[in-house]
Design a protein around this motif. Structure first.
Motif, PDB file in Angstrom:
ATOM      1  N   ALA A 134      27.686  33.994  40.782  1.00 24.39           N
ATOM      2  CA  ALA A 134      26.192  34.140  40.216  1.00 24.39           C
ATOM      3  C   ALA A 134      25.528  32.591  40.138  1.00 24.39           C
ATOM      4  O   ALA A 134      24.560  32.539  40.444  1.00 24.39           O
ATOM      5  N   GLY A 135      26.504  31.813  39.816  1.00 27.41           N
ATOM      6  CA  GLY A 135      25.874  30.346  39.818  1.00 27.41           C
ATOM      7  C   GLY A 135      25.391  29.842  41.038  1.00 27.41           C
ATOM      8  O   GLY A 135      24.669  29.080  41.279  1.00 27.41           O
ATOM      9  N   ARG A 136      26.080  30.254  42.187  1.00 29.56           N
ATOM     10  CA  ARG A 136      25.932  29.922  43.504  1.00 29.56           C
ATOM     11  C   ARG A 136      24.744  30.739  44.230  1.00 29.56           C
ATOM     12  O   ARG A 136      24.186  30.233  45.122  1.00 29.56           O
ATOM     13  N   ALA A 137      24.307  31.635  43.438  1.00 33.91           N
ATOM     14  CA  ALA A 137      23.007  32.482  43.826  1.00 33.91           C
ATOM     15  C   ALA A 137      21.711  32.046  43.811  1.00 33.91           C
ATOM     16  O   ALA A 137      20.956  32.267  44.528  1.00 33.91           O
ATOM     17  N   GLY A 138      21.636  30.990  42.812  1.00 35.35           N
ATOM     18  CA  GLY A 138      20.414  30.263  42.442  1.00 35.35           C
ATOM     19  C   GLY A 138      19.367  30.764  41.512  1.00 35.35           C
ATOM     20  O   GLY A 138      18.355  30.269  41.724  1.00 35.35           O
ATOM     21  N   TYR A 139      20.214  31.501  40.553  1.00 35.08           N
ATOM     22  CA  TYR A 139      19.034  31.824  39.284  1.00 35.08           C
ATOM     23  C   TYR A 139      18.793  30.510  38.691  1.00 35.08           C
ATOM     24  O   TYR A 139      19.677  29.605  38.528  1.00 35.08           O
ATOM     25  N   ASP A 140      17.606  30.542  37.937  1.00 30.65           N
ATOM     26  CA  ASP A 140      17.375  29.495  37.091  1.00 30.65           C
ATOM     27  C   ASP A 140      18.107  29.343  35.807  1.00 30.65           C
ATOM     28  O   ASP A 140      18.665  28.322  35.459  1.00 30.65           O
ATOM     29  N   TRP A 141      18.713  30.459  35.360  1.00 26.67           N
ATOM     30  CA  TRP A 141      19.359  30.536  34.117  1.00 26.67           C
ATOM     31  C   TRP A 141      20.490  31.690  34.325  1.00 26.67           C
ATOM     32  O   TRP A 141      20.126  32.806  34.843  1.00 26.67           O
ATOM     33  N   LEU A 142      21.485  31.582  33.853  1.00 25.17           N
ATOM     34  CA  LEU A 142      22.485  32.912  33.566  1.00 25.17           C
ATOM     35  C   LEU A 142      22.790  32.891  31.903  1.00 25.17           C
ATOM     36  O   LEU A 142      23.154  31.989  31.420  1.00 25.17           O
ATOM     37  N   LEU A 143      22.814  34.305  31.376  1.00 28.27           N
ATOM     38  CA  LEU A 143      23.366  34.510  30.100  1.00 28.27           C
ATOM     39  C   LEU A 143      24.606  35.304  30.084  1.00 28.27           C
ATOM     40  O   LEU A 143      25.006  36.052  30.725  1.00 28.27           O
ATOM     41  N   ILE A 144      25.585  34.458  29.438  1.00 30.62           N
ATOM     42  CA  ILE A 144      26.990  34.933  29.008  1.00 30.62           C
ATOM     43  C   ILE A 144      26.966  35.894  27.799  1.00 30.62           C
ATOM     44  O   ILE A 144      26.488  35.476  26.511  1.00 30.62           O
ATOM     45  N   ASP A 145      27.230  37.196  27.941  1.00 32.26           N
ATOM     46  CA  ASP A 145      26.939  38.100  26.710  1.00 32.26           C
ATOM     47  C   ASP A 145      28.090  38.131  26.066  1.00 32.26           C
ATOM     48  O   ASP A 145      28.950  38.825  26.475  1.00 32.26           O
ATOM     49  N   MET A 146      28.163  37.736  24.709  1.00 31.38           N
ATOM     50  CA  MET A 146      29.230  38.034  23.873  1.00 31.38           C
ATOM     51  C   MET A 146      28.819  39.159  22.764  1.00 31.38           C
ATOM     52  O   MET A 146      29.725  39.285  22.008  1.00 31.38           O
ATOM     53  N   GLU A 147      27.924  39.703  23.059  1.00 39.68           N
ATOM     54  CA  GLU A 147      27.512  40.935  22.258  1.00 39.68           C
ATOM     55  C   GLU A 147      27.973  42.220  22.614  1.00 39.68           C
ATOM     56  O   GLU A 147      28.868  42.871  22.076  1.00 39.68           O
TER      57      GLU A 147
ATOM     58  N   LEU B  73      30.426  27.764  35.620  1.00 38.76           N
ATOM     59  CA  LEU B  73      29.170  27.410  36.016  1.00 38.76           C
ATOM     60  C   LEU B  73      28.609  25.880  35.789  1.00 38.76           C
ATOM     61  O   LEU B  73      27.597  25.493  36.362  1.00 38.76           O
ATOM     62  N   SER B  74      29.448  24.958  35.616  1.00 34.66           N
ATOM     63  CA  SER B  74      29.283  23.470  35.225  1.00 34.66           C
ATOM     64  C   SER B  74      28.731  22.902  36.815  1.00 34.66           C
ATOM     65  O   SER B  74      28.022  22.103  36.625  1.00 34.66           O
ATOM     66  N   ALA B  75      29.199  23.503  37.798  1.00 34.90           N
ATOM     67  CA  ALA B  75      28.779  22.751  39.150  1.00 34.90           C
ATOM     68  C   ALA B  75      27.406  23.372  39.707  1.00 34.90           C
ATOM     69  O   ALA B  75      27.145  23.001  40.968  1.00 34.90           O
ATOM     70  N   SER B  76      27.058  24.506  39.009  1.00 34.67           N
ATOM     71  CA  SER B  76      25.830  25.181  39.438  1.00 34.67           C
ATOM     72  C   SER B  76      24.661  24.452  38.916  1.00 34.67           C
ATOM     73  O   SER B  76      24.592  23.787  37.992  1.00 34.67           O
ATOM     74  N   SER B  77      23.455  24.917  39.483  1.00 39.50           N
ATOM     75  CA  SER B  77      22.292  24.342  38.910  1.00 39.50           C
ATOM     76  C   SER B  77      21.478  25.308  37.975  1.00 39.50           C
ATOM     77  O   SER B  77      20.341  25.440  37.657  1.00 39.50           O
ATOM     78  N   SER B  78      22.255  26.433  37.621  1.00 37.93           N
ATOM     79  CA  SER B  78      21.767  27.405  36.671  1.00 37.93           C
ATOM     80  C   SER B  78      21.973  26.907  35.228  1.00 37.93           C
ATOM     81  O   SER B  78      23.077  26.711  34.830  1.00 37.93           O
ATOM     82  N   GLY B  79      20.961  27.120  34.257  1.00 37.30           N
ATOM     83  CA  GLY B  79      21.261  26.696  32.884  1.00 37.30           C
ATOM     84  C   GLY B  79      21.983  27.983  32.211  1.00 37.30           C
ATOM     85  O   GLY B  79      21.876  29.037  32.721  1.00 37.30           O
ATOM     86  N   VAL B  80      23.057  27.359  31.352  1.00 37.61           N
ATOM     87  CA  VAL B  80      23.798  28.482  30.624  1.00 37.61           C
ATOM     88  C   VAL B  80      23.408  28.881  29.133  1.00 37.61           C
ATOM     89  O   VAL B  80      23.134  27.980  28.607  1.00 37.61           O
TER      90      VAL B  80
END
Length: 258
Positions: free
Chosen positions: A30-43, A59-66
């Motif tokens: 997902a990080g390589r796909a080019g999203y502005d942000w990605l949400l990791i769901d813990m709920e 995700l640390s190497a991607s341009s997506s905010g976490v």
């Protein structure tokens, strides 16, 4: 970290997706796909805290905010998640101004809040960036409050007025269930419009989870700009079902040819 909050609050379309599978490999894809942000769901996601750390590392190497959605508003949960260094925090079912204020206090360090800190966490570069982190975290962390109930909609202006609340994020399924209506009902449409209007009045951003492009256009026209398009779990389900249907169609073709 701060760029995520800056871009989200700019009002431009800021597009993301849900990560629900708890998989570092899926997160990396997902990080390589080019999203502005990605949400990791813990709920409602499948992962635990160890999976959360591995996904964030992937995700640390991607341009997506976490951004991380916590399971509940709890100071011990906030501390553990925030020590891993996400750019934002999403909190489910924020239903009042008092609760929104408490969320901000739990997310911010003193003097702006009550969150405890440690020096050698991932968030502070394992200590190497501790001073910079302490100086910037309160103003840099994106705080997303989920609007998922009739009570939250009724108190939406008071919630939006809380300093530190950045995004009013509609949870479509929970909100429609709590309202006792469907997504295409006038009451639901009025509720999401009230959220968008409150966001505009108070200089905040309206957000929502959508399933397709048509839904996205509908919300964008109403003033929503912080938009998530589906999830990794949904993409896998859809892809697997389409592949299985392909084989079913192939079997039918072979049977007809024979």
């Amino acid at each position: 970290m701060k760029w995520v909050r800056t871009q989200a609050l700019s009002g431009r379309l800021f597009g993301g997706a849900w990560l629900s599978l708890g998989s570092a490999i899926t997160a990396e894809i997902a990080g390589r796909a080019g999203y502005d942000w990605l949400l990791i769901d813990m709920e409602h996601g499948c992962g635990d805290y160890g999976d959360l750390m591995r996904q964030m590392q992937a995700l640390s190497a991607s341009s997506s905010g976490v951004i991380v959605r916590v399971p509940k508003a709890d100071p011990s949960v906030f501390k553990r998640v925030l020590d891993m260094g996400p750019a934002g925090l999403m909190v489910p079912n924020v239903s009042s101004a008092d609760m929104a204020g408490e969320v901000v206090r739990m997310a911010r360090i003193r003097p702006g809040g009550d969150r405890g800190v440690a020096q050698t966490t991932r968030a502070s570069g394992y200590g190497a960036e501790y001073e910079d982190y302490i100086a910037s975290v309160n103003g840099g962390l994106l705080i997303v409050t989920q609007i998922e109930s009739r009570r939250a909609v009724d108190e939406i202006d008071a919630i939006a007025a809380i300093d530190g609340v950045d995004v009013l994020f509609v949870g479509p399924l929970d909100l429609s269930i709590d309202l006792g209506v469907t997504h295409d009902s006038p009451e639901y449409a009025d509720a999401v419009q009230r959220v968008a209007r409150a966001a505009r009045r108070h200089g905040k951003v309206a957000g929502v989870l959508v399933r397709n492009e048509q839904q996205a256009h509908t919300y964008i026209q109403q003033g929503y700009s912080f938009i998530a398009m589906g999830s990794d779990r949904g993409q896998v389900i859809k892809g697997m079902q389409e592949n299985a249907m392909l084989f079913s169609n192939l079997r039918d073709s072979v049977r007809e040819a024979g």
